[in-house]
Design a protein around this motif. Structure first.
Motif, PDB file in Angstrom:
ATOM      1  N   UNK A   1       0.885  -1.402  -0.030  1.00  0.00           N
ATOM      2  CA  UNK A   1      -0.230  -0.060  -0.022  1.00  0.00           C
ATOM      3  C   UNK A   1       0.837   1.225   0.079  1.00  0.00           C
ATOM      4  N   UNK A   2       1.609   1.318   0.838  1.00  0.00           N
ATOM      5  CA  UNK A   2       2.617   2.522   1.062  1.00  0.00           C
ATOM      6  C   UNK A   2       4.068   2.107   1.426  1.00  0.00           C
ATOM      7  N   UNK A   3       5.137   3.032   1.335  1.00  0.00           N
ATOM      8  CA  UNK A   3       6.401   2.583   1.838  1.00  0.00           C
ATOM      9  C   UNK A   3       6.983   4.102   2.565  1.00  0.00           C
ATOM     10  N   UNK A   4       7.861   3.802   3.214  1.00  0.00           N
ATOM     11  CA  UNK A   4       8.416   4.858   4.070  1.00  0.00           C
ATOM     12  C   UNK A   4       9.767   5.051   3.404  1.00  0.00           C
ATOM     13  N   UNK A   5      10.062   6.557   3.102  1.00  0.00           N
ATOM     14  CA  UNK A   5      11.413   6.924   2.481  1.00  0.00           C
ATOM     15  C   UNK A   5      12.525   6.901   3.683  1.00  0.00           C
ATOM     16  N   UNK A   6      13.645   6.036   3.670  1.00  0.00           N
ATOM     17  CA  UNK A   6      14.549   5.962   4.353  1.00  0.00           C
ATOM     18  C   UNK A   6      15.857   6.250   3.535  1.00  0.00           C
ATOM     19  N   UNK A   7      16.571   7.257   3.638  1.00  0.00           N
ATOM     20  CA  UNK A   7      17.852   7.421   3.299  1.00  0.00           C
ATOM     21  C   UNK A   7      17.867   7.167   1.583  1.00  0.00           C
ATOM     22  N   UNK A   8      16.912   7.788   1.129  1.00  0.00           N
ATOM     23  CA  UNK A   8      16.549   7.749  -0.293  1.00  0.00           C
ATOM     24  C   UNK A   8      16.167   6.468  -0.899  1.00  0.00           C
ATOM     25  N   UNK A   9      15.545   5.332  -0.022  1.00  0.00           N
ATOM     26  CA  UNK A   9      15.079   4.367  -0.570  1.00  0.00           C
ATOM     27  C   UNK A   9      13.774   4.186   0.215  1.00  0.00           C
ATOM     28  N   UNK A  10      13.078   3.316  -0.631  1.00  0.00           N
ATOM     29  CA  UNK A  10      11.410   3.211  -0.228  1.00  0.00           C
ATOM     30  C   UNK A  10      11.454   1.829   0.467  1.00  0.00           C
ATOM     31  N   UNK A  11      11.242   1.944   1.815  1.00  0.00           N
ATOM     32  CA  UNK A  11      11.370   0.672   2.624  1.00  0.00           C
ATOM     33  C   UNK A  11       9.880   0.298   2.853  1.00  0.00           C
ATOM     34  N   UNK A  12       9.606  -1.021   2.865  1.00  0.00           N
ATOM     35  CA  UNK A  12       8.185  -1.700   3.327  1.00  0.00           C
ATOM     36  C   UNK A  12       8.051  -1.213   4.971  1.00  0.00           C
ATOM     37  N   UNK A  13       6.911  -0.630   5.177  1.00  0.00           N
ATOM     38  CA  UNK A  13       6.488  -0.249   6.580  1.00  0.00           C
ATOM     39  C   UNK A  13       4.978  -0.909   6.917  1.00  0.00           C
ATOM     40  N   UNK A  14       4.455  -1.325   6.092  1.00  0.00           N
ATOM     41  CA  UNK A  14       3.109  -1.877   6.468  1.00  0.00           C
ATOM     42  C   UNK A  14       3.061  -3.267   6.230  1.00  0.00           C
ATOM     43  N   UNK A  15       2.626  -4.308   6.980  1.00  0.00           N
ATOM     44  CA  UNK A  15       2.824  -5.668   7.046  1.00  0.00           C
ATOM     45  C   UNK A  15       1.333  -6.305   7.448  1.00  0.00           C
ATOM     46  N   UNK A  16       1.440  -7.622   7.302  1.00  0.00           N
ATOM     47  CA  UNK A  16       0.315  -8.347   7.991  1.00  0.00           C
ATOM     48  C   UNK A  16       0.737  -9.630   8.570  1.00  0.00           C
ATOM     49  N   UNK A  17      -0.073 -10.051   9.345  1.00  0.00           N
ATOM     50  CA  UNK A  17       0.190 -11.155  10.275  1.00  0.00           C
ATOM     51  C   UNK A  17      -1.025 -12.047  10.328  1.00  0.00           C
ATOM     52  N   UNK A  18      -1.157 -13.391  10.442  1.00  0.00           N
ATOM     53  CA  UNK A  18      -2.132 -14.226  10.820  1.00  0.00           C
ATOM     54  C   UNK A  18      -2.176 -14.426  12.174  1.00  0.00           C
TER      55      UNK A  18
END
Length: 144
Positions: A51-68
């Motif tokens: 859905x979205x990512x968070x920019x960290x030091x010029x790179x888009x990192x995954x910050x949204x996750x799902x868990x069962x």
């Protein structure tokens, strides 16, 4: 790093939340043998959500996750507890607005269904509740 221990952190939050609300339970991997009515919480990481990512030091990192999430409710009939009242209370305590998980920003708790089993040899009833937890991890500490 504790931040990335998704299963452990979410299970611990839920165990605390349910116990605070008079439903004593345990994280299932911390129990060797249970011989009374009990509630166990276990989870499996399902991966990142795009859905979205968070920019960290010029790179888009995954910050949204799902868990069962699986919650196993076992009630021995000799204990004189109402099995389905306990199941209903768990369902009511997992409403999103109550914020049962504190460690991450949870933006969705999706009930996936339940399975009921009668354990005649143990004179017990068992219900397995399953949910999908969608959450965001704040990665801002890595931005510096």
């Amino acid at each position: 790093m504790k931040l990335f221990e998704y299963e452990k952190n979410i299970e611990a939050d839920l165990v605390s939340w349910l116990t605070e609300n008079e439903l004593a339970c345990t994280a299932s991997r911390s129990v060797e043998e249970l011989d009374t009515s009990n509630i166990q919480v276990t989870s499996q990481y399902g991966g990142a959500i795009e859905d979205t990512r968070q920019q960290i030091k010029g790179v888009l990192e995954y910050d949204n996750h799902e868990l069962s999430l699986t919650i196993l409710v076992s009630t021995y009939r000799d204990d004189k507890q109402s099995h389905f009242e306990r199941v209903a209370k768990i369902r009511s305590l997992l409403l999103i607005h109550l914020k049962p998980i504190k460690y991450y920003h949870v933006y969705d708790i999706v009930p996936q269904g339940s399975t009921n089993i009668e354990l005649a040899e143990n004179n017990a009833d068992q219900t397995q509740l399953t949910y999908i937890i969608k959450f965001r991890v704040d990665l801002s500490q890595f931005a510096e």
